[in-house]
Design a protein around this motif. Structure first.
Motif, PDB file in Angstrom:
ATOM      1  N   MET A 116      34.324  39.121  28.151  1.00  0.00           N
ATOM      2  CA  MET A 116      34.626  39.676  29.480  1.00  0.00           C
ATOM      3  C   MET A 116      33.893  40.998  29.711  1.00  0.00           C
ATOM      4  SD  MET A 116      38.287  40.886  31.070  1.00  0.00           S
ATOM      5  CE  MET A 116      38.984  39.236  31.066  1.00  0.00           C
ATOM      6  N   HIS A 117      33.955  41.899  28.748  1.00  0.00           N
ATOM      7  CA  HIS A 117      33.433  43.246  28.985  1.00  0.00           C
ATOM      8  C   HIS A 117      31.911  43.303  28.895  1.00  0.00           C
ATOM      9  CE1 HIS A 117      37.539  44.266  29.162  1.00  0.00           C
ATOM     10  NE2 HIS A 117      37.763  44.260  27.859  1.00  0.00           N
ATOM     11  N   ALA A 118      31.311  42.592  27.938  1.00  0.00           N
ATOM     12  CA  ALA A 118      29.845  42.580  27.866  1.00  0.00           C
ATOM     13  C   ALA A 118      29.263  41.881  29.090  1.00  0.00           C
ATOM     14  CB  ALA A 118      29.381  41.888  26.582  1.00  0.00           C
ATOM     15  N   SER A 119      29.905  40.827  29.544  1.00  0.00           N
ATOM     16  CA  SER A 119      29.439  40.108  30.729  1.00  0.00           C
ATOM     17  C   SER A 119      29.509  40.974  31.980  1.00  0.00           C
ATOM     18  CB  SER A 119      30.264  38.837  30.952  1.00  0.00           C
ATOM     19  OG  SER A 119      30.071  37.909  29.917  1.00  0.00           O
ATOM     20  N   THR A 120      30.570  41.772  32.101  1.00  0.00           N
ATOM     21  CA  THR A 120      30.724  42.615  33.281  1.00  0.00           C
ATOM     22  C   THR A 120      29.635  43.683  33.342  1.00  0.00           C
ATOM     23  OG1 THR A 120      33.116  42.250  33.237  1.00  0.00           O
ATOM     24  CG2 THR A 120      32.325  44.075  34.574  1.00  0.00           C
ATOM     25  N   VAL A 121      29.307  44.271  32.190  1.00  0.00           N
ATOM     26  CA  VAL A 121      28.212  45.243  32.136  1.00  0.00           C
ATOM     27  C   VAL A 121      26.911  44.590  32.587  1.00  0.00           C
ATOM     28  CG1 VAL A 121      26.759  46.616  30.578  1.00  0.00           C
ATOM     29  CG2 VAL A 121      29.262  46.711  30.378  1.00  0.00           C
ATOM     30  N   PHE A 122      26.646  43.384  32.092  1.00  0.00           N
ATOM     31  CA  PHE A 122      25.432  42.645  32.442  1.00  0.00           C
ATOM     32  C   PHE A 122      25.397  42.315  33.934  1.00  0.00           C
ATOM     33  CE2 PHE A 122      23.755  38.235  32.983  1.00  0.00           C
ATOM     34  CZ  PHE A 122      22.401  38.521  32.837  1.00  0.00           C
ATOM     35  N   LYS A 139      33.049  50.552  38.948  1.00  0.00           N
ATOM     36  CA  LYS A 139      33.282  49.341  38.157  1.00  0.00           C
ATOM     37  C   LYS A 139      32.379  49.309  36.932  1.00  0.00           C
ATOM     38  CE  LYS A 139      35.030  46.369  41.864  1.00  0.00           C
ATOM     39  NZ  LYS A 139      34.832  45.106  42.642  1.00  0.00           N
ATOM     40  N   PHE A 140      31.156  49.810  37.096  1.00  0.00           N
ATOM     41  CA  PHE A 140      30.217  49.822  35.979  1.00  0.00           C
ATOM     42  C   PHE A 140      30.701  50.765  34.870  1.00  0.00           C
ATOM     43  CE2 PHE A 140      26.057  51.359  34.144  1.00  0.00           C
ATOM     44  CZ  PHE A 140      25.826  50.204  33.405  1.00  0.00           C
ATOM     45  N   GLU A 141      31.150  51.946  35.255  1.00  0.00           N
ATOM     46  CA  GLU A 141      31.642  52.897  34.259  1.00  0.00           C
ATOM     47  C   GLU A 141      32.891  52.364  33.563  1.00  0.00           C
ATOM     48  OE1 GLU A 141      30.186  55.585  33.064  1.00  0.00           O
ATOM     49  OE2 GLU A 141      28.501  55.078  34.374  1.00  0.00           O
ATOM     50  N   LYS A 142      33.755  51.692  34.313  1.00  0.00           N
ATOM     51  CA  LYS A 142      34.948  51.096  33.700  1.00  0.00           C
ATOM     52  C   LYS A 142      34.551  49.991  32.730  1.00  0.00           C
ATOM     53  CE  LYS A 142      39.445  49.002  34.619  1.00  0.00           C
ATOM     54  NZ  LYS A 142      39.335  48.051  33.501  1.00  0.00           N
ATOM     55  N   ALA A 143      33.545  49.185  33.116  1.00  0.00           N
ATOM     56  CA  ALA A 143      33.084  48.113  32.233  1.00  0.00           C
ATOM     57  C   ALA A 143      32.533  48.679  30.933  1.00  0.00           C
ATOM     58  CB  ALA A 143      32.032  47.274  32.938  1.00  0.00           C
ATOM     59  N   LEU A 144      31.772  49.768  31.027  1.00  0.00           N
ATOM     60  CA  LEU A 144      31.236  50.406  29.818  1.00  0.00           C
ATOM     61  C   LEU A 144      32.363  50.940  28.934  1.00  0.00           C
ATOM     62  CD1 LEU A 144      28.154  52.377  31.201  1.00  0.00           C
ATOM     63  CD2 LEU A 144      28.109  50.381  29.677  1.00  0.00           C
ATOM     64  N   ALA A 145      33.370  51.553  29.562  1.00  0.00           N
ATOM     65  CA  ALA A 145      34.502  52.082  28.799  1.00  0.00           C
ATOM     66  C   ALA A 145      35.279  50.953  28.122  1.00  0.00           C
ATOM     67  CB  ALA A 145      35.425  52.886  29.721  1.00  0.00           C
ATOM     68  N   LEU A 147      34.098  48.037  27.309  1.00  0.00           N
ATOM     69  CA  LEU A 147      33.258  47.481  26.251  1.00  0.00           C
ATOM     70  C   LEU A 147      33.276  48.366  25.014  1.00  0.00           C
ATOM     71  CD1 LEU A 147      31.308  45.380  25.209  1.00  0.00           C
ATOM     72  CD2 LEU A 147      29.466  46.524  26.451  1.00  0.00           C
ATOM     73  N   ASN A 148      33.276  49.679  25.208  1.00  0.00           N
ATOM     74  CA  ASN A 148      33.360  50.583  24.064  1.00  0.00           C
ATOM     75  C   ASN A 148      34.663  50.383  23.298  1.00  0.00           C
ATOM     76  OD1 ASN A 148      30.942  52.062  23.872  1.00  0.00           O
ATOM     77  ND2 ASN A 148      31.518  53.320  25.634  1.00  0.00           N
ATOM     78  N   GLY A 149      35.743  50.137  24.017  1.00  0.00           N
ATOM     79  CA  GLY A 149      37.018  49.846  23.356  1.00  0.00           C
ATOM     80  C   GLY A 149      36.940  48.571  22.541  1.00  0.00           C
ATOM     81  N   THR A 150      36.268  47.574  23.080  1.00  0.00           N
ATOM     82  CA  THR A 150      36.090  46.317  22.360  1.00  0.00           C
ATOM     83  C   THR A 150      35.249  46.526  21.103  1.00  0.00           C
ATOM     84  OG1 THR A 150      36.365  44.871  24.273  1.00  0.00           O
ATOM     85  CG2 THR A 150      34.985  44.048  22.502  1.00  0.00           C
ATOM     86  N   LEU A 151      34.182  47.312  21.218  1.00  0.00           N
ATOM     87  CA  LEU A 151      33.335  47.575  20.056  1.00  0.00           C
ATOM     88  C   LEU A 151      34.116  48.313  18.968  1.00  0.00           C
ATOM     89  CD1 LEU A 151      29.997  48.607  21.820  1.00  0.00           C
ATOM     90  CD2 LEU A 151      30.632  46.371  20.903  1.00  0.00           C
ATOM     91  N   ASP A 152      35.002  49.215  19.373  1.00  0.00           N
ATOM     92  CA  ASP A 152      35.873  49.887  18.402  1.00  0.00           C
ATOM     93  C   ASP A 152      36.721  48.868  17.645  1.00  0.00           C
ATOM     94  OD1 ASP A 152      34.952  52.415  19.079  1.00  0.00           O
ATOM     95  OD2 ASP A 152      36.604  52.819  20.479  1.00  0.00           O
ATOM     96  N   MET A 153      37.268  47.906  18.389  1.00  0.00           N
ATOM     97  CA  MET A 153      38.110  46.880  17.767  1.00  0.00           C
ATOM     98  C   MET A 153      37.306  45.999  16.818  1.00  0.00           C
ATOM     99  SD  MET A 153      41.293  47.185  18.753  1.00  0.00           S
ATOM    100  CE  MET A 153      42.138  45.601  18.758  1.00  0.00           C
ATOM    101  N   ILE A 191      23.782  48.268  23.362  1.00  0.00           N
ATOM    102  CA  ILE A 191      25.120  48.849  23.286  1.00  0.00           C
ATOM    103  C   ILE A 191      25.542  49.175  21.861  1.00  0.00           C
ATOM    104  CG2 ILE A 191      25.917  47.807  25.447  1.00  0.00           C
ATOM    105  CD1 ILE A 191      27.202  45.598  23.772  1.00  0.00           C
ATOM    106  N   LEU A 192      24.759  48.741  20.871  1.00  0.00           N
ATOM    107  CA  LEU A 192      25.103  48.995  19.472  1.00  0.00           C
ATOM    108  C   LEU A 192      24.291  50.129  18.855  1.00  0.00           C
ATOM    109  CD1 LEU A 192      25.410  45.333  18.096  1.00  0.00           C
ATOM    110  CD2 LEU A 192      27.094  46.695  19.337  1.00  0.00           C
TER     111      LEU A 192
END
Length: 231
Positions: A116-122, A139-145, A147-153, A191-192
């Motif tokens: 969901m989050h990587a797709s939204t950024v794209f 919406k873009f900034e929220k998507a990045l935030a 996605l960062n939470g997902t990467l943390d997980m 993003i990595l």
């Protein structure tokens, strides 16, 4: 796998799950044929394709028995079906219930997190501008935030001290995840790049998949070249 008729798959390689499916088929040498469906041209909405998949989504799979696995939301079911039907290494989708449950745990989480989050950024950074729609900054900034939470997980819950998301060997979880996390590269956004733990994981996944990884992601690299040339 001798004697089996090739599996026919309908794919658009700009789709992350489609790339994951193609990599799995190629890497495991499962006989297959590919028919490309251009989503941007609406080819999934033709009467012919709708007969195959009323959901009008890819990937779609059709095999010799006429078994259809059409629901795009369950693209991981296609991979799990192939992993249990064909003689592929057990690490992809382990038979041992405890190990299989770890893969199932990730794939259930994947839909509303990594995907969901990587797709939204794209979508916000690449697809909407390509369609003449401006990126929505909020919406873009929220998507990045998100996605960062997902990467943390991914780092702290799934990888922990192990080399792959579900253990010591690559699995369907890693395949689905890496294809999603490659998608923002279309705009040149890695993003990595500031996450060494995930960069090392991506390198291990890419090494495990060898040539099939870059072959499937050639469309991502092509779009990145065109997108960054405009900057």
């Amino acid at each position: 796998m001798a004697g089996r008729q090739a599996v026919k798959v309908y794919l658009d390689l700009l789709s992350q799950p489609c790339r994951a499916l193609l990599i799995f088929l190629k890497h495991n040498k499962i006989p297959h044929t590919v028919e490309l469906i251009a989503l941007r041209k609406g080819q999934q909405k033709t009467p012919e394709f709708t007969k195959l998949n009323p959901m009008q989504k890819v990937p779609t799979k059709l095999d010799i028995c006429g078994f259809k696995n059409c629901n795009y939301c369950y693209y991981d079911a296609i991979l799990k079906y192939l992993a249990t039907t064909y003689n592929v290494p057990d690490h992809w989708y382990p038979k041992l219930p405890e190990k299989r449950a770890r893969v199932d745990e990730y794939t259930a989480w994947h839909h509303v997190n990594t995907r969901m989050h990587a797709s939204t950024v794209f979508l916000q950074e690449v697809i909407f501008p390509m369609m003449g729609q401006p990126t929505n900054p909020a919406k873009f900034e929220k998507a990045l935030a998100d996605l960062n939470g997902t990467l943390d997980m991914l780092e702290n819950m799934f990888l922990k001290r192990q080399p792959f998301l579900c253990g010591d060997e690559i699995s369907l979880a890693d395949l689905l995840a890496v294809c999603e996390l490659m998608q923002p590269l279309c705009s040149g956004r890695d993003i990595l790049k500031d996450r060494p733990k995930l960069l090392s994981w991506r390198s291990r996944v890419q090494s495990a998949l060898s040539d099939s990884f870059d072959e499937a992601h050639s469309v991502v690299y092509q779009i990145r070249e065109k997108f960054t040339a405009k900057l």
